[in-house]
Scaffold this active site. Structure first.
Site, PDB file in Angstrom:
ATOM      1  N   HIS A  83       0.836  -1.213   0.000  1.00 56.06           N
ATOM      2  CA  HIS A  83       0.000   0.000   0.000  1.00 56.06           C
ATOM      3  C   HIS A  83       0.862   1.250   0.000  1.00 56.06           C
ATOM      4  CE1 HIS A  83       0.159   0.800   4.472  1.00 56.06           C
ATOM      5  NE2 HIS A  83       0.272  -0.515   4.559  1.00 56.06           N
ATOM      6  N   ASP A  85      -0.480   4.320   0.687  1.00 55.68           N
ATOM      7  CA  ASP A  85      -1.008   5.339   1.605  1.00 55.68           C
ATOM      8  C   ASP A  85      -0.340   5.190   2.971  1.00 55.68           C
ATOM      9  OD1 ASP A  85      -2.462   2.873   2.097  1.00 55.68           O
ATOM     10  OD2 ASP A  85      -3.988   4.024   3.180  1.00 55.68           O
ATOM     11  N   GLU A 150      -5.310   1.308   2.453  1.00 49.22           N
ATOM     12  CA  GLU A 150      -5.155   0.268   3.476  1.00 49.22           C
ATOM     13  C   GLU A 150      -5.358   0.830   4.866  1.00 49.22           C
ATOM     14  OE1 GLU A 150      -3.531  -2.552   6.329  1.00 49.22           O
ATOM     15  OE2 GLU A 150      -2.901  -0.494   6.027  1.00 49.22           O
ATOM     16  N   ASP A 177       4.405  -6.310   4.487  1.00 43.28           N
ATOM     17  CA  ASP A 177       3.776  -5.243   5.257  1.00 43.28           C
ATOM     18  C   ASP A 177       3.691  -5.632   6.728  1.00 43.28           C
ATOM     19  OD1 ASP A 177       2.519  -2.816   5.705  1.00 43.28           O
ATOM     20  OD2 ASP A 177       0.528  -3.550   5.163  1.00 43.28           O
ATOM     21  N   HIS A 210     -24.679  25.435  31.411  1.00 44.84           N
ATOM     22  CA  HIS A 210     -23.841  26.026  32.460  1.00 44.84           C
ATOM     23  C   HIS A 210     -23.671  24.971  33.558  1.00 44.84           C
ATOM     24  CE1 HIS A 210     -22.576  28.516  35.795  1.00 44.84           C
ATOM     25  NE2 HIS A 210     -22.497  29.594  35.002  1.00 44.84           N
ATOM     26  N   THR A 313     -16.686  26.492  32.157  1.00 49.07           N
ATOM     27  CA  THR A 313     -17.559  25.672  32.985  1.00 49.07           C
ATOM     28  C   THR A 313     -18.804  25.284  32.195  1.00 49.07           C
ATOM     29  OG1 THR A 313     -18.290  27.780  33.911  1.00 49.07           O
ATOM     30  CG2 THR A 313     -16.786  26.466  35.243  1.00 49.07           C
ATOM     31  N   ARG A 326     -10.085  -5.550  17.944  1.00 53.33           N
ATOM     32  CA  ARG A 326      -9.308  -6.445  17.066  1.00 53.33           C
ATOM     33  C   ARG A 326      -9.923  -7.822  17.191  1.00 53.33           C
ATOM     34  NH1 ARG A 326      -5.475  -3.746  13.633  1.00 53.33           N
ATOM     35  NH2 ARG A 326      -5.326  -1.750  14.706  1.00 53.33           N
ATOM     36  N   SER A 397      -3.653  -5.622  11.475  1.00 55.87           N
ATOM     37  CA  SER A 397      -4.607  -6.095  10.477  1.00 55.87           C
ATOM     38  C   SER A 397      -4.182  -5.659   9.083  1.00 55.87           C
ATOM     39  CB  SER A 397      -5.998  -5.510  10.750  1.00 55.87           C
ATOM     40  OG  SER A 397      -6.369  -5.722  12.092  1.00 55.87           O
ATOM     41  N   HIS A 425       2.994   4.051  12.627  1.00 54.55           N
ATOM     42  CA  HIS A 425       1.863   4.912  13.028  1.00 54.55           C
ATOM     43  C   HIS A 425       2.261   5.922  14.103  1.00 54.55           C
ATOM     44  CE1 HIS A 425      -1.446   1.862  11.591  1.00 54.55           C
ATOM     45  NE2 HIS A 425      -0.414   1.922  10.767  1.00 54.55           N
TER      46      HIS A 425
HETATM   47  N1  BES Z   1       1.106  -2.928   8.095  1.00 58.18           N
HETATM   48  C1  BES Z   1       0.103  -2.660   9.053  1.00 58.18           C
HETATM   49  C2  BES Z   1      -0.373  -3.886   9.796  1.00 58.18           C
HETATM   50  C3  BES Z   1       0.721  -4.613  10.551  1.00 58.18           C
HETATM   51  C4  BES Z   1       1.621  -3.925  11.325  1.00 58.18           C
HETATM   52  C5  BES Z   1       0.789  -5.968  10.472  1.00 58.18           C
HETATM   53  C6  BES Z   1       2.623  -4.612  11.986  1.00 58.18           C
HETATM   54  C7  BES Z   1       1.767  -6.641  11.146  1.00 58.18           C
HETATM   55  C8  BES Z   1       2.699  -5.960  11.910  1.00 58.18           C
HETATM   56  C9  BES Z   1      -1.067  -2.012   8.343  1.00 58.18           C
HETATM   57  O1  BES Z   1      -0.669  -0.942   7.522  1.00 58.18           O
HETATM   58  C10 BES Z   1      -1.997  -1.405   9.327  1.00 58.18           C
HETATM   59  O2  BES Z   1      -1.582  -0.565  10.084  1.00 58.18           O
HETATM   60  N2  BES Z   1      -3.238  -1.793   9.258  1.00 58.18           N
HETATM   61  C11 BES Z   1      -4.271  -1.173   9.975  1.00 58.18           C
HETATM   62  C12 BES Z   1      -5.528  -1.690   9.336  1.00 58.18           C
HETATM   63  C13 BES Z   1      -6.782  -0.982   9.658  1.00 58.18           C
HETATM   64  C14 BES Z   1      -6.716   0.484   9.535  1.00 58.18           C
HETATM   65  C15 BES Z   1      -7.898  -1.554   8.830  1.00 58.18           C
HETATM   66  C16 BES Z   1      -4.189  -1.572  11.431  1.00 58.18           C
HETATM   67  O3  BES Z   1      -3.784  -2.688  11.761  1.00 58.18           O
HETATM   68  O4  BES Z   1      -4.521  -0.725  12.262  1.00 58.18           O
HETATM   69 MN    MN Z   2       0.897  -1.490   6.352  1.00 53.40          MN
HETATM   70 MN    MN Z   3      -0.323   0.781   8.904  1.00 50.47          MN
END
Ligand code: BES
Ligand code: MN
Ligand code: MN
Length: 453
Positions: A83, A85, A150, A177, A210, A313, A326, A397, A425
């Site tokens: 991906h 993005d 993704e 990934d 208030h 307030t 998850r 995921s 992230h």
């Molecule tokens: N690459 C990650 C998922 C991942 C990270 C798998 C580390 C294994 C080890 C992927 O880009 C990701 O962050 N996916 C999101 C999916 C969601 C937004 C649907 C996630 O897991 O939060």
């Molecule tokens: Mn990823």
């Molecule tokens: Mn990710």
């Protein structure tokens, strides 16, 4: 020196160009950048020598990038996925160098998307480029399908994979990934969790009040939000969503035994990776169980009330809570959505309304480690990294993996080259450059090996 060793500088420069594009899929103001990233990927695939390179468009969606090379008659077809993005870069002031100005420090490249997933997507492209440049042809057939949604649930690719399975006909998907369990430990991920992401909209009155005049008599939306969250997951880390864990499939004894052999120090994990004073979670389960094989409930943010400097307030009339669960194998997103709706209703305090609204969902996935494509990948990785490949699961995921299984009937080989401290992230995301270069050669070696079978 082979092509891969000769072109390291070009690979790095190309990756930097890719990383400079702020293709943040969740931010509407970056739609243009998202498109530029898709065009960059298409340009790279064309330059690598692939055929039928195209952007698959759909109004209101981010383009999918498709390409193929199907001239290896009688050989297997691999579907390369990645991906382009990325996640938003905030908080910006915690980055040592700006997120979209890639910088190399200590053998790592720092930038948003460096590991997740531009660096790893680029590995796939460069592996194929090098092979074609060296041999003039590939030992197997390949298709590329690179998406730009993704990080926001992947609606476009879901539509495409479910509606056009024949166009993607392949024997196996290859996904870079995920992460290695440790530096120098080549790793294949054989399990991912699924997800249900949503918002809980809470309302306590028809306008703000208030807090002195009405405090004591009026309900409060933020208080209600907190009560709902605490009702769904208690102080011990137990989740209270009726039915939620009923269908959970336990990992096999064999898998648990393999996990027990992984080099893992819980204290080091707490300090180096988590950075908290304690680990939390469901009592009676190991860290691997809790992060790989048990479902979760997490809060991501609460919007509402007064959050500016100073004091106001007010009794807020509305709140929005962003949450996700998850999921593990056997849990169905559609069922979980119903369970969440019911649990939220039941937990809503008197005088308030609260409603769960789904943002996106995806199933968990498992890959059989005995699958021949997985086994061949394990051998290629072991060769490139010089040690035995380990099999792990991951708590993250990747929605498309479940879709490849469901609609194309193919397994996914998750050969990831990220490291546990890559800060996915988070601020200061990085990619370990030795893994970048080794990854390219490992994928090329894998193609070669599959061509010989
Ligand atoms: N690459 C990650 C998922 C991942 C990270 C798998 C580390 C294994 C080890 C992927 O880009 C990701 O962050 N996916 C999101 C999916 C969601 C937004 C649907 C996630 O897991 O939060
Ligand atoms: Mn990823
Ligand atoms: Mn990710």
């Amino acid at each position: 020196m082979n092509y891969y060793q000769q072109h390291r500088e070009q690979f790095l420069e190309g990756l930097k160009t890719f990383l400079r594009i702020p293709s943040i899929s969740t931010s509407p103001e970056h739609t243009g950048d998202v498109r530029r990233a898709a065009e960059f990927v298409a340009g790279e695939l064309r330059a690598a020598g692939l055929d039928n390179v195209e952007l698959l468009e759909r109004p209101g969606r981010n383009p999918l990038v498709y390409a193929d090379w199907l001239k290896a008659a009688g050989k297997p077809t691999l579907l390369f996925y990645g991906h382009y993005d990325v996640q938003p870069p905030d908080p910006l002031d915690e980055w040592t160098s700006p997120p979209f100005e890639p910088e190399v420090r200590n053998g790592n490249i720092y930038a948003r998307g460096s590991s997740d997933d531009k660096g790893q997507t680029y590995i796939l492209i460069k592996a194929v480029e090098g092979y074609l440049a060296t041999h003039g042809k590939l030992p197997v057939n390949v298709r590329f399908l690179i998406e730009g949604e993704e990080e926001v649930g992947g609606e476009h690719i879901e539509e495409y994979v479910s509606q056009r399975p024949a166009r993607l006909k392949s024997d196996c998907a290859i996904v870079c990934d995920t992460e290695m369990f440790a530096p120098d430990l080549p790793t294949i991920c054989v399990g991912l969790r699924g997800i249900v992401y949503g918002e809980i909209h809470v309302q306590s009155s028809d306008h703000d009040l208030h807090s002195g005049v009405y405090g004591g008599a009026a309900p409060n939306a933020i208080q209600a939000a907190a009560e709902i969250i605490c009702a769904l997951k208690d102080r011990q880390g137990r989740i209270h969503i009726p039915g939620f864990t009923d269908s959970v499939q336990l990992p096999s004894e064999e898998e648990k035994t393999a996990w027990a052999r992984l080099p893992f120090n819980e204290e080091e994990y707490r300090v180096k990776e988590v950075g908290s004073t304690e680990l939390t979670g469901e009592p009676g389960y190991s860290v691997f169980d809790r992060t790989w094989a048990r479902p979760t409930f997490e809060v991501h943010g609460i919007r509402g009330g007064f959050t500016g400097d100073g004091a106001k307030t007010v009794i807020p009339a509305r709140a929005v809570i962003k949450v996700s669960t998850r999921l593990v194998p056997n849990q169905k997103p559609a069922e979980v959505i119903e369970q969440l709706k019911a649990a939220v209703k039941a937990a809503t305090p008197k005088g308030c309304t609260a409603e769960f609204r789904t943002v996106h969902g995806a199933e968990a996935s498992l890959t059989d480690p005995k699958n021949p494509f997985v086994q061949a990948a394990a051998r290629s990785l072991a060769q490139s990294f010089g040690s035995e490949t380990v099999y792990i699961r991951s708590g993250g995921s990747i929605p498309v993996v479940g879709l490849f299984d469901r609609y194309l009937g193919i397994p996914s080989v998750l050969m990831g080259f990220g490291l546990p401290d890559d800060n996915l992230h988070a601020p200061n995301e990085k990619f370990h450059l030795p893994n970048f270069y080794r990854g390219i050669e490992a994928v090329a070696g894998y193609l070669e090996a599959l061509g010989n079978t």
